[in-house]
Scaffold this motif. Sequence first.
Motif, PDB file in Angstrom:
ATOM      1  N   THR A   7       0.918  -1.467   0.228  1.00 12.08           N
ATOM      2  CA  THR A   7       0.155   0.184   0.280  1.00 12.08           C
ATOM      3  C   THR A   7       1.046   1.273  -0.095  1.00 12.08           C
ATOM      4  O   THR A   7       1.816   1.578   1.097  1.00 12.08           O
ATOM      5  CB  THR A   7      -0.677   0.166   1.235  1.00 12.08           C
ATOM      6  N   ILE A  46      -2.159   6.690   0.424  1.00  9.79           N
ATOM      7  CA  ILE A  46      -3.520   7.357   0.944  1.00  9.79           C
ATOM      8  C   ILE A  46      -4.082   8.722   1.570  1.00  9.79           C
ATOM      9  O   ILE A  46      -2.856   9.262   1.188  1.00  9.79           O
ATOM     10  CB  ILE A  46      -3.164   6.546   2.504  1.00  9.79           C
ATOM     11  N   MET A  82      -6.857   4.283  -1.325  1.00  7.20           N
ATOM     12  CA  MET A  82      -5.576   3.574  -1.248  1.00  7.20           C
ATOM     13  C   MET A  82      -4.771   3.063  -1.992  1.00  7.20           C
ATOM     14  O   MET A  82      -5.695   1.997  -2.974  1.00  7.20           O
ATOM     15  CB  MET A  82      -5.402   2.641   0.305  1.00  7.20           C
ATOM     16  N   THR A 131      -2.501   0.285  -4.188  1.00  5.60           N
ATOM     17  CA  THR A 131      -1.928  -0.710  -3.240  1.00  5.60           C
ATOM     18  C   THR A 131      -1.337  -1.501  -4.618  1.00  5.60           C
ATOM     19  O   THR A 131      -2.238  -1.168  -6.032  1.00  5.60           O
ATOM     20  CB  THR A 131      -2.537  -1.498  -2.505  1.00  5.60           C
ATOM     21  N   TRP A 148      -3.192   6.779   9.522  1.00  3.92           N
ATOM     22  CA  TRP A 148      -3.015   5.869   8.804  1.00  3.92           C
ATOM     23  C   TRP A 148      -1.495   5.194   8.038  1.00  3.92           C
ATOM     24  O   TRP A 148      -0.824   6.582   8.040  1.00  3.92           O
ATOM     25  CB  TRP A 148      -4.163   5.981   7.531  1.00  3.92           C
ATOM     26  N   GLY A 188       0.888   3.117   5.865  1.00  3.04           N
ATOM     27  CA  GLY A 188       0.602   1.386   4.832  1.00  3.04           C
ATOM     28  C   GLY A 188       2.074   1.217   4.885  1.00  3.04           C
ATOM     29  O   GLY A 188       2.934   1.446   4.742  1.00  3.04           O
ATOM     30  N   VAL A 202      -2.352  -2.125   4.983  1.00  2.00           N
ATOM     31  CA  VAL A 202      -3.047  -0.624   5.612  1.00  2.00           C
ATOM     32  C   VAL A 202      -2.776  -0.723   6.636  1.00  2.00           C
ATOM     33  O   VAL A 202      -3.794  -1.871   7.412  1.00  2.00           O
ATOM     34  CB  VAL A 202      -4.285   0.035   5.283  1.00  2.00           C
ATOM     35  N   HIS A 203      -3.068   0.098   7.780  1.00  2.00           N
ATOM     36  CA  HIS A 203      -3.147   0.339   9.229  1.00  2.00           C
ATOM     37  C   HIS A 203      -2.996   1.822   9.769  1.00  2.00           C
ATOM     38  O   HIS A 203      -3.124   2.747   9.022  1.00  2.00           O
ATOM     39  CB  HIS A 203      -1.607  -0.124   9.495  1.00  2.00           C
ATOM     40  N   ARG A 204      -4.180   1.952  11.123  1.00  2.00           N
ATOM     41  CA  ARG A 204      -4.676   2.427  11.440  1.00  2.00           C
ATOM     42  C   ARG A 204      -3.812   2.737  13.133  1.00  2.00           C
ATOM     43  O   ARG A 204      -4.540   2.466  13.772  1.00  2.00           O
ATOM     44  CB  ARG A 204      -6.427   2.728  11.176  1.00  2.00           C
ATOM     45  N   ASP A 243      -5.072  -3.147  11.915  1.00  2.00           N
ATOM     46  CA  ASP A 243      -4.213  -3.748  10.568  1.00  2.00           C
ATOM     47  C   ASP A 243      -5.530  -4.261   9.626  1.00  2.00           C
ATOM     48  O   ASP A 243      -5.228  -4.161   8.868  1.00  2.00           O
ATOM     49  CB  ASP A 243      -3.267  -5.294  10.582  1.00  2.00           C
TER      50      ASP A 243
END
Length: 353
Positions: free
Chosen positions: A48, A51, A61, A63, A331, A333, A338-340, A348
């Motif tokens: 990713t 974003i 996103m 990716t 956020w 990547g 992707v992660h928050r 995740d």
Amino acid sequence: MAKYLYIYILPLITLLSVACTQQPQAKKVLIDSSSFATRTMQGPNRITRNIIQDKKGNIWMATFGGVYKYDGKYFTNITAKVTSARFFSILQDRKGNFWFGSVNAGTYRYDGKYFEKLTSNDGLLDNGAGAIFEDYKGNIWLGGASGITRYNGHTYDRYILKNNGIYKDFAANTKHAKHLYGVTTIIEDKHGTLWVGAGGMFRFNGKSFVAFNHNGRPFKNIRSVIEDKKGNIWIGGADGLWRYDGNTIMNITKKFVGYVYQDKAGNIWTSSERADNLYNNLPTYKNDNKAAWALSRYDANTLYTKKPTVTEVAYKPIIFGILEDDKGNIWFGDFDGVHRYDGKTITDFKVKK
């Protein structure tokens, strides 16, 4: 509406000028609503790179598994029924259109209903776009492996990477060799100066690109450039993280920096090589304690001192694009999605087994 894809090829418009500009051939792909029925609660599971958040609050996103949209509950792969291309960059322009830059498979413009594919056959310098930017005049700048293309909605101007510089391309339809370091980042500062990062750092004066160096030496492998709330320029790349206040340039860290982002509170976030030993014991929320890259936050209160306070928030084998959403979540990547980060924990978006 029938559940099929309809492809409309519009007539090729006559070239408007010699040498540097071309009129594109529009290629519109109409997708029906059934294409969005594949939404799931699982996020992307491949690289990713970029974003953004759109004007309605959705997270988008770019990716290697397609372009995803997250509406707060579900993920939808917007490009799944249009192309299998890997995507690198993404932009929403002032008219609300989305631009998706792929890895050597064309650039796609999406208005919410139609996809229009643009390639080097239409006038772009490259089929891929590692960076996409809209300037104050509404021009779209597309950075690729060979250089950069400016598109005003009708014609193209092309600038090639050559001999450690960027030069106007006066040979329309010419295929140029890919540069070792393609264009990776483009911004316009409050003075209207365009900054472009590639193998070096360059500024565009409206006519030509001029190299921007540090201490008499060129930058190497630029990955990100931003302008902060006070008008300082931050540059990240192989030479580390740098801050330029219009007069002097200061090195903040010598660690390789891949992405630079400023949040609403004024903190600077980076994805970079981590500062400590790879095998230290770290809090579990920081993920893989053997990973080589860190998501770091430089505190706004100390940002303009010689040594800003920095906190490493998360660790991964590598970290790409960074975004703060309208709720204050960060956020980012990596290789597999992707992660928050909500200030305490990291989500995740993978389906739990």
